[in-house]
Motif scaffolding. Structure first.
Motif, PDB file in Angstrom:
ATOM      1  N   ILE A 151       0.753  -1.170  -0.120  1.00 26.52           N
ATOM      2  CA  ILE A 151      -0.091   0.072   0.098  1.00 26.52           C
ATOM      3  C   ILE A 151       0.897   0.970  -0.108  1.00 26.52           C
ATOM      4  CG2 ILE A 151      -1.862  -1.284   1.224  1.00 26.52           C
ATOM      5  CD1 ILE A 151      -1.227   0.511   3.788  1.00 26.52           C
ATOM      6  N   THR A 152       2.083   1.195   0.077  1.00 20.88           N
ATOM      7  CA  THR A 152       3.050   2.271   0.168  1.00 20.88           C
ATOM      8  C   THR A 152       2.783   3.398  -1.027  1.00 20.88           C
ATOM      9  OG1 THR A 152       4.785   1.021   1.212  1.00 20.88           O
ATOM     10  CG2 THR A 152       5.520   3.124   0.293  1.00 20.88           C
ATOM     11  N   PRO A 153       2.733   2.790  -2.367  1.00 25.85           N
ATOM     12  CA  PRO A 153       2.674   3.594  -3.613  1.00 25.85           C
ATOM     13  C   PRO A 153       1.141   4.380  -3.317  1.00 25.85           C
ATOM     14  CG  PRO A 153       3.303   1.534  -4.340  1.00 25.85           C
ATOM     15  CD  PRO A 153       3.083   1.307  -2.602  1.00 25.85           C
ATOM     16  N   LEU A 154       0.276   3.735  -2.845  1.00 24.54           N
ATOM     17  CA  LEU A 154      -1.305   4.561  -2.646  1.00 24.54           C
ATOM     18  C   LEU A 154      -0.936   5.420  -1.603  1.00 24.54           C
ATOM     19  CD1 LEU A 154      -4.122   4.201  -3.657  1.00 24.54           C
ATOM     20  CD2 LEU A 154      -4.572   2.687  -1.691  1.00 24.54           C
ATOM     21  N   LEU A 155      -0.406   5.077  -0.457  1.00 23.38           N
ATOM     22  CA  LEU A 155      -0.236   6.163   0.425  1.00 23.38           C
ATOM     23  C   LEU A 155       0.646   7.465  -0.113  1.00 23.38           C
ATOM     24  CD1 LEU A 155       1.151   3.999   3.520  1.00 23.38           C
ATOM     25  CD2 LEU A 155      -1.218   4.771   3.090  1.00 23.38           C
ATOM     26  N   ALA A 156       1.656   7.136  -1.010  1.00 21.30           N
ATOM     27  CA  ALA A 156       2.242   8.252  -1.616  1.00 21.30           C
ATOM     28  C   ALA A 156       1.558   9.133  -2.473  1.00 21.30           C
ATOM     29  CB  ALA A 156       3.525   7.799  -2.348  1.00 21.30           C
ATOM     30  N   VAL A 157       0.599   8.545  -3.213  1.00 21.20           N
ATOM     31  CA  VAL A 157      -0.293   9.305  -4.236  1.00 21.20           C
ATOM     32  C   VAL A 157      -1.409   9.944  -3.083  1.00 21.20           C
ATOM     33  CG1 VAL A 157      -2.310   8.717  -5.434  1.00 21.20           C
ATOM     34  CG2 VAL A 157      -0.291   7.732  -5.839  1.00 21.20           C
ATOM     35  N   ASN A 158      -1.743   9.622  -2.125  1.00 19.35           N
ATOM     36  CA  ASN A 158      -2.652  10.240  -1.385  1.00 19.35           C
ATOM     37  C   ASN A 158      -1.965  11.387  -0.516  1.00 19.35           C
ATOM     38  OD1 ASN A 158      -5.239  10.167  -0.006  1.00 19.35           O
ATOM     39  ND2 ASN A 158      -4.180   9.843   2.041  1.00 19.35           N
TER      40      ASN A 158
ATOM     41  N   SER B  24       0.565  18.212  -8.578  1.00 21.37           N
ATOM     42  CA  SER B  24      -0.349  17.197  -9.146  1.00 21.37           C
ATOM     43  C   SER B  24       0.107  16.439 -10.266  1.00 21.37           C
ATOM     44  CB  SER B  24      -1.742  17.875  -9.677  1.00 21.37           C
ATOM     45  OG  SER B  24      -2.258  18.559  -8.600  1.00 21.37           O
ATOM     46  N   ALA B  25       1.091  16.994 -11.076  1.00 24.02           N
ATOM     47  CA  ALA B  25       1.793  16.137 -12.034  1.00 24.02           C
ATOM     48  C   ALA B  25       2.651  15.159 -11.434  1.00 24.02           C
ATOM     49  CB  ALA B  25       2.721  17.177 -12.884  1.00 24.02           C
ATOM     50  N   LEU B  26       3.193  15.166 -10.336  1.00 24.09           N
ATOM     51  CA  LEU B  26       3.917  14.338  -9.545  1.00 24.09           C
ATOM     52  C   LEU B  26       2.921  13.077  -9.277  1.00 24.09           C
ATOM     53  CD1 LEU B  26       6.622  13.124  -8.306  1.00 24.09           C
ATOM     54  CD2 LEU B  26       5.952  14.683  -6.409  1.00 24.09           C
ATOM     55  N   ALA B  27       1.955  13.508  -8.619  1.00 27.81           N
ATOM     56  CA  ALA B  27       0.887  12.277  -8.192  1.00 27.81           C
ATOM     57  C   ALA B  27       0.509  11.446  -9.555  1.00 27.81           C
ATOM     58  CB  ALA B  27      -0.426  13.118  -7.803  1.00 27.81           C
ATOM     59  N   LEU B  28       0.313  12.269 -10.556  1.00 26.99           N
ATOM     60  CA  LEU B  28      -0.176  11.478 -11.797  1.00 26.99           C
ATOM     61  C   LEU B  28       0.960  10.443 -12.238  1.00 26.99           C
ATOM     62  CD1 LEU B  28      -2.328  11.482 -14.023  1.00 26.99           C
ATOM     63  CD2 LEU B  28      -0.900  13.242 -15.290  1.00 26.99           C
ATOM     64  N   ALA B  29       2.178  10.956 -12.047  1.00 28.46           N
ATOM     65  CA  ALA B  29       3.233  10.015 -12.323  1.00 28.46           C
ATOM     66  C   ALA B  29       3.349   8.892 -11.418  1.00 28.46           C
ATOM     67  CB  ALA B  29       4.596  10.875 -12.306  1.00 28.46           C
ATOM     68  N   LEU B  30       2.953   9.030 -10.107  1.00 27.66           N
ATOM     69  CA  LEU B  30       3.179   7.994  -9.255  1.00 27.66           C
ATOM     70  C   LEU B  30       2.028   7.083  -9.526  1.00 27.66           C
ATOM     71  CD1 LEU B  30       3.524  10.057  -5.909  1.00 27.66           C
ATOM     72  CD2 LEU B  30       5.363   8.583  -6.956  1.00 27.66           C
ATOM     73  N   ILE B  31       0.930   7.473  -9.944  1.00 30.07           N
ATOM     74  CA  ILE B  31      -0.165   6.455 -10.376  1.00 30.07           C
ATOM     75  C   ILE B  31       0.244   5.710 -11.285  1.00 30.07           C
ATOM     76  CG2 ILE B  31      -2.422   6.230 -10.993  1.00 30.07           C
ATOM     77  CD1 ILE B  31      -3.168   8.864  -9.507  1.00 30.07           C
ATOM     78  N   GLN B  32       1.030   6.508 -12.294  1.00 26.63           N
ATOM     79  CA  GLN B  32       1.142   5.762 -13.514  1.00 26.63           C
ATOM     80  C   GLN B  32       2.310   4.482 -13.376  1.00 26.63           C
ATOM     81  OE1 GLN B  32       0.224   5.733 -16.855  1.00 26.63           O
ATOM     82  NE2 GLN B  32       1.718   4.421 -17.271  1.00 26.63           N
ATOM     83  N   PHE B  33       3.386   4.997 -12.802  1.00 25.43           N
ATOM     84  CA  PHE B  33       4.586   4.020 -12.535  1.00 25.43           C
ATOM     85  C   PHE B  33       4.457   3.361 -11.136  1.00 25.43           C
ATOM     86  CE2 PHE B  33       5.626   7.581 -15.606  1.00 25.43           C
ATOM     87  CZ  PHE B  33       5.986   6.846 -16.682  1.00 25.43           C
TER      88      PHE B  33
END
Length: 436
Positions: free
Chosen positions: A9-16, A193-202
């Motif tokens: 769940i770490t990537p999801l926490l980072a996105v949040n 927000s652009a960083l969040a988009l990249a985190l979701i993608q990758f």
């Protein structure tokens, strides 16, 4: 049968965290910006409500789509909408601020309608229409989290969001003090927000939503929400349309009522406090940023070690009701004009919300079961959007007459949710479907 470990769940926490950071970075100065462009408390409430109005349309659609095509794809769509909204927000700074309409009303107060305010409304609408981030993220977390870990993981999700609320206001104070003023924090929100988009993608892996795998003899809400099925199984499903089917789930009506009241009470707080801080308390943007950062820091402490310990000692129903009562006391204390009392109120708000809300989210996910997580989470977010619309619009208008007394109204609403939650009874654990 081989089993694979659940995704981290770490990537999801980072996105949040990143998503919350992008939002909270404009919180301290937004009311100042609205006032600068000709608005007042009513306009500030309407701008905030615009997001909820369009979220009401978009969130349930995105929730159902995530049940069919996957959570990650819909999170990408939602975050792209947020990125677009910040781009539109930046356009507002380039427009002339001259008023093309003036309003002077006993009920609405005095304000001007300017082109930057209109564009700001458009920006909030764009973000709200694709604002399924929260409901889809919660559904994603429910998909990958064992039931025994749900309270702890939803608490960690809340902590990651509150970290964003600590860093965001503090960063806004630093950036807003530069020569670029309010423009630089919005630019930062766009970049974040652009960083969040990249985190979701990758960073996020796609997980298959848990689907209904049983034959339904005739069309039902399971079909309505896009659930696939295959032959050889049978399951009972409420024979009603959409909302009725969700509310027919055991205990769901009580949970949705609590959800509505909590969002309504918080909306009164969100629309009133920034305006009250500037007009009633004489606070500057820096003061507001420090206060919100302190509030979020206290929430992290509560939602982390405090909630983890108390969740082992207390039943979920008690955590929600006691948390609601403490939260109501915190809102009532905000009516004081003394800075020390207002900061003490922040501790009460942090304690009450930190106990109540993550517990509520965990209870909601368990009451839903695995088959309709996206649909129910989307409906819960939409119900919260209705409460937000009412709270932000009515709260903005009411503040003109009530001023700080509006916090007392918020306290009464939250106290009502604490009483209602005592009526909730957890449904029995769902049994596995058996071959017909």
């Amino acid at each position: 049968m081989s089993t694979q470990p659940a995704p981290s769940i770490t990537p999801l926490l980072a996105v949040n965290f990143v998503g919350t950071l992008g939002f909270s970075i404009v919180t301290p100065f937004l009311v100042v910006l609205v006032t600068q462009w000709g608005g007042n408390a009513v306009v500030y409430g309407l701008i905030a409500a615009t997001y909820s109005v369009f979220q009401l349309v978009g969130a349930p659609v995105l929730g159902r789509m995530s049940d069919r095509v996957g959570r990650r794809r819909i999170l990408l769509l939602s975050q792209a909408g947020t990125l677009l909204s910040w781009a539109v927000f930046l356009v507002a700074f380039t427009l002339p601020e001259g008023a093309f309409a003036q309003v002077n009303s006993r009920w609405l107060g005095e304000f001007a309608v300017t082109l930057p305010l209109v564009v700001l409304f458009v920006a909030r609408a764009a973000d709200g229409l694709t604002g399924g981030n929260v409901s889809v993220s919660n559904a994603y977390l429910a998909d990958i989290t064992p039931e025994a870990d749900r309270a702890r993981n939803f608490g960690r999700m809340a902590v990651s969001g509150n970290l964003g609320f600590i860093v965001g206001p503090a960063l806004a104070g630093l950036l807003g003090a530069t020569l670029l003023g309010e423009v630089l924090p919005v630019l930062a929100a766009f970049a974040i927000s652009a960083l969040a988009l990249a985190l979701i993608q990758f960073g996020l892996v796609e997980v298959a939503p848990q689907r209904v795998t049983e034959v339904l003899e005739e069309p039902s809400p399971c079909d309505l929400y896009g659930q696939e099925h295959r032959p050889a199984y049978e399951v009972k499903c409420p024979q009603a349309n959409g909302i009725r089917a969700i509310l027919a789930l055991p205990g769901m009506a009580v949970l949705m009522a609590v959800n509505f009241l909590v969002m309504l009470g918080f909306s009164f707080f969100y629309v009133a406090f920034p305006v009250h801080a500037v007009q009633g308390l004489g606070w500057a943007v820096t003061d507001i940023g420090i206060y919100f950062a302190a509030l979020s820091l206290a929430m992290i402490v509560v939602q982390g070690p405090v909630l983890a310990r108390l969740s082992k000692l207390c039943a979920e129903g008690w955590l929600m009701s006691i948390g609601g009562a403490v939260l109501a006391l915190g809102f009532a204390a905000l009516m004081s004009g003394q800075t020390a009392v207002i900061y003490f109120a922040a501790l009460l708000v942090a304690l009450g919300n930190g106990l109540m809300w993550p517990t509520f989210q965990a209870v909601l996910s368990k009451a839903t079961g695995p088959q309709l997580q996206g649909a129910v989470q989307g409906f819960a977010q939409s119900a919260g959007a209705v409460a937000s619309i009412a709270g932000l619009v009515v709260g903005g208008i009411a503040y003109v007459a009530l001023q700080g007394a509006l916090f007392g109204v918020a306290a009464v609403v939250i106290a009502g949710s604490a009483l209602i939650v005592r009526a909730y009874r957890a449904p029995p654990a769902p049994s596995e479907a058996k071959p017909a």
